[in-house]
Design a protein around this motif. Structure first.
Motif, PDB file in Angstrom:
ATOM      1  N   MET A   1       0.812  -1.210  -0.023  1.00  0.00           N
ATOM      2  CA  MET A   1      -0.031  -0.083  -0.023  1.00  0.00           C
ATOM      3  C   MET A   1       0.858   1.395   0.064  1.00  0.00           C
ATOM      4  N   THR A   2       0.447   2.300  -0.999  1.00  0.00           N
ATOM      5  CA  THR A   2       1.498   3.480  -0.768  1.00  0.00           C
ATOM      6  C   THR A   2       1.320   4.365   0.056  1.00  0.00           C
ATOM      7  N   THR A   3       2.201   5.156   0.337  1.00  0.00           N
ATOM      8  CA  THR A   3       2.045   6.163   1.428  1.00  0.00           C
ATOM      9  C   THR A   3       0.507   6.996   1.322  1.00  0.00           C
ATOM     10  N   ALA A   4       0.320   7.380   0.086  1.00  0.00           N
ATOM     11  CA  ALA A   4      -1.102   8.009   0.166  1.00  0.00           C
ATOM     12  C   ALA A   4      -2.296   7.280   0.550  1.00  0.00           C
ATOM     13  N   SER A   5      -2.114   5.973   0.100  1.00  0.00           N
ATOM     14  CA  SER A   5      -3.286   5.199   0.483  1.00  0.00           C
ATOM     15  C   SER A   5      -3.526   4.940   1.769  1.00  0.00           C
ATOM     16  N   GLU A 212       0.998   9.498  10.810  1.00  0.00           N
ATOM     17  CA  GLU A 212       0.949   8.787   9.167  1.00  0.00           C
ATOM     18  C   GLU A 212       1.872   9.756   8.056  1.00  0.00           C
ATOM     19  N   SER A 213       1.684  10.878   8.806  1.00  0.00           N
ATOM     20  CA  SER A 213       2.239  12.145   7.798  1.00  0.00           C
ATOM     21  C   SER A 213       3.977  11.861   7.844  1.00  0.00           C
ATOM     22  N   VAL A 214       4.438  11.474   8.878  1.00  0.00           N
ATOM     23  CA  VAL A 214       5.957  11.245   9.125  1.00  0.00           C
ATOM     24  C   VAL A 214       6.386   9.949   8.907  1.00  0.00           C
ATOM     25  N   GLY A 248       6.136  18.610   4.344  1.00  0.00           N
ATOM     26  CA  GLY A 248       6.357  19.515   5.325  1.00  0.00           C
ATOM     27  C   GLY A 248       7.003  20.962   4.990  1.00  0.00           C
ATOM     28  N   ARG A 249       7.279  21.015   3.669  1.00  0.00           N
ATOM     29  CA  ARG A 249       8.057  22.073   3.161  1.00  0.00           C
ATOM     30  C   ARG A 249       7.333  23.592   3.440  1.00  0.00           C
ATOM     31  N   LEU A 250       8.028  24.444   4.141  1.00  0.00           N
ATOM     32  CA  LEU A 250       7.313  25.621   4.292  1.00  0.00           C
ATOM     33  C   LEU A 250       6.807  26.312   2.910  1.00  0.00           C
TER      34      LEU A 250
END
Length: 458
Positions: A1-5, A212-214, A248-250
């Motif tokens: 499963m991909t990160t997005a899914s 999940e985001s990290v 997380g890029r500003l």
């Protein structure tokens, strides 16, 4: 499963949940932490006239004392939001409360104005990011159909800290329990209360959306599973076609669709502080300027401050039924009207009535915008964006005494509140022109280009 899914699955599983015991415990723990943030903020206004007398402060020294905690809060909000996105919402909470508790206690033992200013500055650093990190955490955790109401409940509990500061000031300032000045007891109470909340918050789960985001997918799934276990039998999560792709890029805060939102919240926070904190922290000094003795002004202040939790409670039926963008706009306009009434009032009953109505309206405003600001930025930048823009309100609050006190002294309360009214009118226009709609919407939908276009309602 991909990160997005994976992200879609975590979000969909959290969004289908009913409110569980863990949601309620998190809401109470957040509300209690915010209680001391607001207690600390309004402490300056309650004690300003007293400390001016005890420490023989001139006008510039008083302004510095009033500003010190806010300037610390600016530094804290600017840095702690990034901590919340990098190291987690829970760690940011514990670090902020621990710092506040220690330095608020040190402030109680201040031997002079310099030590007190330093202690309040560092205590402000600790608690500076408490509201935006709390907004971010509850936004991550609560399902869309309950997000507004439970965040408003947290703030209703929190705003009991405002009349608490007012009435404690009224009762303790004239006294010296155990030979210890009343104003010092107020710092001790804040420090010990925050320490209790620190212990309570150690049991909070980390935000599964943040995990999940990290890339900490297993931990995110474990947290979601613990909520699902409390919820019992659940329907299958809805298929989620839309996911957040931002890192997380500003720099992402300055490209569509977030550029408009970053600009909106920058203008918003620079100006809203004149209406919200300008009233709350300066009202005792305004009343003294109107000719009332210090103790009587503290009584009027305490009565006025009752409007904060009352207004917050009154907002509860509205935050899920009325688009939050429109609640922010409407309540800002009402604040402008009642503020003018307070500034121009001369009779005692009118001063108390307009003060109460103003504070009640201001917490319709506050609850709506605290929910709103945590909905309009993506998970990977939610803490940074909400804290970064919110930090400007702390900076403006720190500079405010140097602007508003001279204005009060030279032109009077009527002119002061005319300036406040103009600021709140610009706030309403800012949100009307640039703000998206969010009420009841899934965060991942609001925070995509297509979702932003649909949410704009324009």
């Amino acid at each position: 499963m991909t990160t997005a899914s994976n992200s879609a699955a975590i979000a969909a599983r959290m969004d289908r949940l009913p409110i569980t015991r863990r949601h309620r415990l998190a809401t109470v723990a957040i509300g209690l932490g915010l209680f001391f943030d607001l207690y600390e903020i309004f402490l300056a206004g309650v004690l300003g006239s007293v400390l001016q007398k005890d420490f023989h402060l001139g006008k510039s020294s008083l302004a510095l004392l009033l500003a010190s905690a806010f300037l610390g809060m600016f530094v804290g909000a600017l840095g702690m939001g990034r901590v919340a996105d990098r190291l987690g919402r829970r760690r940011a909470f514990l670090l902020s409360l621990g710092t506040y508790s220690l330095f608020s206690l040190l402030g109680a033992f201040s031997t002079g104005p310099v030590m007190l200013v330093i202690a309040r500055f560092v205590a402000g650093v600790g608690i500076g990011a408490e509201p935006p990190v709390s907004d971010t955490y509850l936004g991550d955790l609560l399902p869309p159909r309950h997000r507004g109401r439970y965040t408003a409940w947290a703030y209703t509990l929190a705003f009991l800290g405002v009349p608490a500061a007012g009435f404690l000031g009224r009762w303790l300032v004239p006294a010296a329990p155990l030979g210890f000045a009343g104003w010092r007891w107020m710092f001790v109470i804040g420090a010990l209360g925050a320490l209790i909340v620190f212990a309570l918050r150690t049991g909070l789960p980390e935000s599964p959306r943040w995990l999940e985001s990290v890339g900490r997918t297993r931990e995110a799934e474990a947290v979601v599973a613990s909520f699902e276990q409390q919820a019992g039998e659940l329907p299958e999560p809805a298929p989620q076609q839309v996911t957040e792709t931002e890192t997380g890029r500003l720099a992402n805060l300055f490209v569509p669709p977030y550029r408009r939102r970053t600009l909106m919240m920058t203008v918003f926070h620079i100006l809203q502080t004149l209406g919200y904190y300008g009233f709350g922290t300066l009202v005792p000094i305004v009343l003294v300027a109107k000719g009332f003795p210090v103790v009587q002004s503290l009584t009027f202040t305490a009565l006025t401050y009752i409007g904060y939790p009352v207004g917050s409670a009154l907002s509860l039926p509205f935050v899920e039924r009325v688009e939050r963008k429109f609640l922010v706009i409407g309540s800002a306009i009402v604040m402008a009207v009642f503020g003018l009434g307070f500034g121009l009032a001369a009779d005692t009953w009118l001063i108390v009535a307009f003060g109460f109505l103003y504070t009640a309206a201001s917490n319709f405003f506050s609850n709506a915008y605290h929910i709103y600001q945590a909905e309009i930025f993506p998970t990977a930048l939610r803490g940074t964006a909400t804290s970064g823009t919110y930090s400007l309100s702390r900076l403006a609050s720190g500079l405010m005494p140097f602007v508003l006190l001279p204005l009060l002294n030279s032109a009077g309360a009527g002119t002061l509140f005319t300036v406040v009214a103009i600021a709140m009118a610009v706030v309403a226009l800012d949100v009307a022109l640039l703000g998206p709609r969010t009420t009841g919407r899934v965060l991942e939908v609001v925070n995509t280009a297509s979702g932003s276009t649909a949410a704009a309602g324009r």
